[in-house]
Design an enzyme around this catalytic site. Structure first.
Site, PDB file in Angstrom:
ATOM      1  N   ARG A  96       0.824  -1.212   0.000  1.00  0.00           N
ATOM      2  CA  ARG A  96       0.000   0.000   0.000  1.00  0.00           C
ATOM      3  C   ARG A  96       0.857   1.261   0.000  1.00  0.00           C
ATOM      4  O   ARG A  96       0.438   2.295  -0.524  1.00  0.00           O
ATOM      5  CB  ARG A  96      -0.935   0.004   1.206  1.00  0.00           C
ATOM      6  CG  ARG A  96      -2.017  -1.030   1.033  1.00  0.00           C
ATOM      7  CD  ARG A  96      -3.056  -0.936   2.092  1.00  0.00           C
ATOM      8  NE  ARG A  96      -4.208  -1.717   1.705  1.00  0.00           N
ATOM      9  CZ  ARG A  96      -5.061  -2.260   2.541  1.00  0.00           C
ATOM     10  NH1 ARG A  96      -4.918  -2.087   3.824  1.00  0.00           N
ATOM     11  NH2 ARG A  96      -6.077  -2.951   2.104  1.00  0.00           N
ATOM     12  N   LYS A 142     -18.080 -14.339   3.104  1.00  0.00           N
ATOM     13  CA  LYS A 142     -19.197 -13.469   3.510  1.00  0.00           C
ATOM     14  C   LYS A 142     -20.236 -13.331   2.407  1.00  0.00           C
ATOM     15  O   LYS A 142     -20.168 -12.425   1.584  1.00  0.00           O
ATOM     16  CB  LYS A 142     -18.647 -12.097   3.911  1.00  0.00           C
ATOM     17  CG  LYS A 142     -17.791 -12.148   5.161  1.00  0.00           C
ATOM     18  CD  LYS A 142     -17.253 -10.776   5.511  1.00  0.00           C
ATOM     19  CE  LYS A 142     -15.796 -10.808   5.870  1.00  0.00           C
ATOM     20  NZ  LYS A 142     -14.906 -10.262   4.860  1.00  0.00           N
ATOM     21  N   GLY A 182      -9.142  -7.541  -1.996  1.00  0.00           N
ATOM     22  CA  GLY A 182      -9.235  -8.468  -0.878  1.00  0.00           C
ATOM     23  C   GLY A 182      -8.402  -9.725  -1.068  1.00  0.00           C
ATOM     24  O   GLY A 182      -7.266  -9.683  -1.548  1.00  0.00           O
ATOM     25  N   GLY A 241     -13.885  -3.825   0.143  1.00  0.00           N
ATOM     26  CA  GLY A 241     -15.285  -3.398   0.176  1.00  0.00           C
ATOM     27  C   GLY A 241     -15.579  -2.321  -0.863  1.00  0.00           C
ATOM     28  O   GLY A 241     -16.648  -2.330  -1.483  1.00  0.00           O
TER      29      GLY A 241
HETATM   30  P1  AMP Z   1     -14.287 -12.824   1.920  1.00  0.00           P
HETATM   31  O1  AMP Z   1     -13.715 -11.783   2.844  1.00  0.00           O
HETATM   32  O2  AMP Z   1     -15.761 -12.931   1.979  1.00  0.00           O
HETATM   33  O3  AMP Z   1     -13.762 -12.668   0.492  1.00  0.00           O
HETATM   34  O4  AMP Z   1     -13.760 -14.233   2.442  1.00  0.00           O
HETATM   35  C1  AMP Z   1     -12.420 -14.617   2.390  1.00  0.00           C
HETATM   36  C2  AMP Z   1     -12.231 -15.764   3.296  1.00  0.00           C
HETATM   37  O5  AMP Z   1     -13.099 -16.800   2.913  1.00  0.00           O
HETATM   38  C3  AMP Z   1     -10.839 -16.366   3.287  1.00  0.00           C
HETATM   39  O6  AMP Z   1     -10.223 -16.110   4.509  1.00  0.00           O
HETATM   40  C4  AMP Z   1     -11.091 -17.856   3.091  1.00  0.00           C
HETATM   41  O7  AMP Z   1     -10.346 -18.660   3.966  1.00  0.00           O
HETATM   42  C5  AMP Z   1     -12.559 -17.982   3.412  1.00  0.00           C
HETATM   43  N1  AMP Z   1     -13.174 -19.148   2.780  1.00  0.00           N
HETATM   44  C6  AMP Z   1     -13.126 -19.526   1.499  1.00  0.00           C
HETATM   45  N2  AMP Z   1     -13.740 -20.699   1.309  1.00  0.00           N
HETATM   46  C7  AMP Z   1     -14.182 -21.118   2.521  1.00  0.00           C
HETATM   47  C8  AMP Z   1     -14.869 -22.270   2.981  1.00  0.00           C
HETATM   48  N3  AMP Z   1     -15.211 -23.231   2.149  1.00  0.00           N
HETATM   49  N4  AMP Z   1     -15.155 -22.343   4.287  1.00  0.00           N
HETATM   50  C9  AMP Z   1     -14.794 -21.372   5.127  1.00  0.00           C
HETATM   51  N5  AMP Z   1     -14.133 -20.254   4.757  1.00  0.00           N
HETATM   52  C10 AMP Z   1     -13.833 -20.127   3.462  1.00  0.00           C
END
Ligand code: AMP
Length: 396
Positions: free
Chosen positions: A39, A200, A353, A376
């Site tokens: 960054r 999420k 992200g 975000g």
């Molecule tokens: P996000 O911030 O929504 O993009 O989520 C990212 C996170 O999702 C990462 O830390 C991944 O480890 C987690 N993730 C991806 N696939 C899975 C899964 N099948 N079960 C639990 N966490 C997950």
């Protein structure tokens, strides 16, 4: 269009004092050492441009969540030191944000010099977008430049408040984010494919909804896939699931069918008996996760099938990893998707992200069109929402 905003190149900065909002929210270890300076490096083009054009630059940023209090764990002093090394010139660190030290440094600053204000979030006025705080901050400068895309979805004093008192333009980083992502979203070449993953679901259903009717196909991966499977009546064992989003997911699936956007769900899933890299794991058919097992990654059949779809695409947006990629046993799906996107000839946008982290970890960032610096903010921008930090900039 929001991306038709003035940038530093559209204003005369010679001899002016510029308040430059950066995103220096860098990761640090327990001793305060910066563990990833991406960054800071990303702010260099705008900083160098301003200095070369004869501006005096007052840099400001937030770091962490000190919640309106002066917590020295979150001081920007290590960032100022590192920035000074990268720039090859002195960066004078102010003890405060709008107090006597900042006032002195900002009144003495000369063209070609750099002052860094202390962490904006040490003052409760920052996150509240307090007008007194905004006014004080803007009183140091003649022009405001926002280059903190990662914070552009926050209506904070240093993002929105100061634009009421100063001519406000974007830095080169935000300019690029808006040009590349705005351009691709306005008139995407088809087939236009979105790959949506991560954990999420609720944060991303809006974006998925906005892609329906626009995209030819949406490939669901990662933790969010299990909410889709459950909504469709599949067995997900103890996989991550957002039960509150089940109805919405059903509606989305129906809406997608109506609009001719094909939503693909994984064909196979790597499951594990614990949420760790040391559990027993195997690959099963997706939607058939046994009892206490949890889905951790997409399987090889899915990687292959999605790879073919990705190959045919002309525009790709990818947001969210395909599995728990931080654990080596469950990183293959994300790696497979990253490689397919990198090999494709399409305009490819990585929506920040963790998908950005995955692409960078594999050293593939130069093989895609754009890796957004916003998490975000990138999601909201791609969704077509107005970002407060962009809306307040001067129109072209
Ligand atoms: P996000 O911030 O929504 O993009 O989520 C990212 C996170 O999702 C990462 O830390 C991944 O480890 C987690 N993730 C991806 N696939 C899975 C899964 N099948 N079960 C639990 N966490 C997950």
């Amino acid at each position: 269009m929001d991306y038709m905003k003035k940038s530093v190149k559209d204003v005369d900065v010679k001899g002016k004092k510029v308040l430059l909002r950066c995103d220096f929210n860098v990761p640090q270890d327990a001793d305060g050492n910066i563990t990833d300076d991406k960054r800071i490096r990303e702010a260099l083009p705008t900083l160098r441009y301003l200095l070369d054009e004869g501006a005096a630059v007052i840099v400001c940023s937030h770091l962490g969540r000190p919640k309106g209090e002066r917590k020295m764990k979150y001081t920007l002093t290590p960032v100022a030191k590192h920035l000074s090394e990268l720039l090859g010139r002195e960066v004078s660190m102010s003890f405060d944000i709008t107090g006597p030290d900042a006032l002195r440094l900002c009144s003495e600053i000369k063209p070609g010099q750099v002052v860094m204000l202390e962490n904006l979030r040490f003052d409760p006025g920052e996150e509240k977008c307090d007008s007194e705080f905004s006014k004080k901050l803007s009183s140091f400068a003649d022009i405001y430049v926002n280059d903190a895309f990662g914070a552009a979805h926050r209506a904070h004093a240093s993002i929105v408040g100061v634009a009421e008192y100063l001519p406000a333009v974007s830095g080169l980083l935000i300019e690029k984010e808006l040009r590349v992502m705005g351009g691709a979203m306005e008139n995407p070449e088809h087939p236009f494919i979105a790959i949506m993953g991560g954990a999420k679901v609720s944060d991303k259903l809006g974006l998925i909804g906005s892609f329906i009717g626009k995209c030819d196909a949406i490939l669901i991966v990662g933790g969010m896939a299990y909410t889709f499977f459950k909504a469709m009546g599949g067995s997900i064992g103890s996989s991550i699931c957002d039960d509150k989003s089940l109805e919405l997911v059903k509606d989305l699936m129906a809406h997608a069918e109506e609009k001719g956007t094909k939503i693909y769900l994984p064909l196979d899933t790597v499951v594990s008996d614990t949420f760790s890299n040391d559990g027993n794991f195997e690959t099963v058919e997706a939607g058939h996760v046994p009892g206490t097992f949890m889905g951790m990654d997409i399987g090889p059949k899915t990687v292959e099938k999605y790879g073919e779809i990705i190959k045919s695409a002309k525009t790709i947006v990818w947001n969210g990893p395909a599995g728990v990629f931080e654990m080596p046993n469950f990183s293959r799906g994300t790696e497979g998707i990253a490689r397919a996107v990198a090999e494709s000839e399409a305009v490819s946008i990585i929506g920040g992200g963790d998908s950005a982290a995955a692409i960078e970890k594999l050293g593939l960032e130069n093989k895609v069109t754009h890796v957004s610096t916003g998490g975000g903010a990138a999601i909201e921008f791609l969704e077509g929402l107005e970002l407060p930090g962009i809306a307040c900039l001067l129109d072209k």
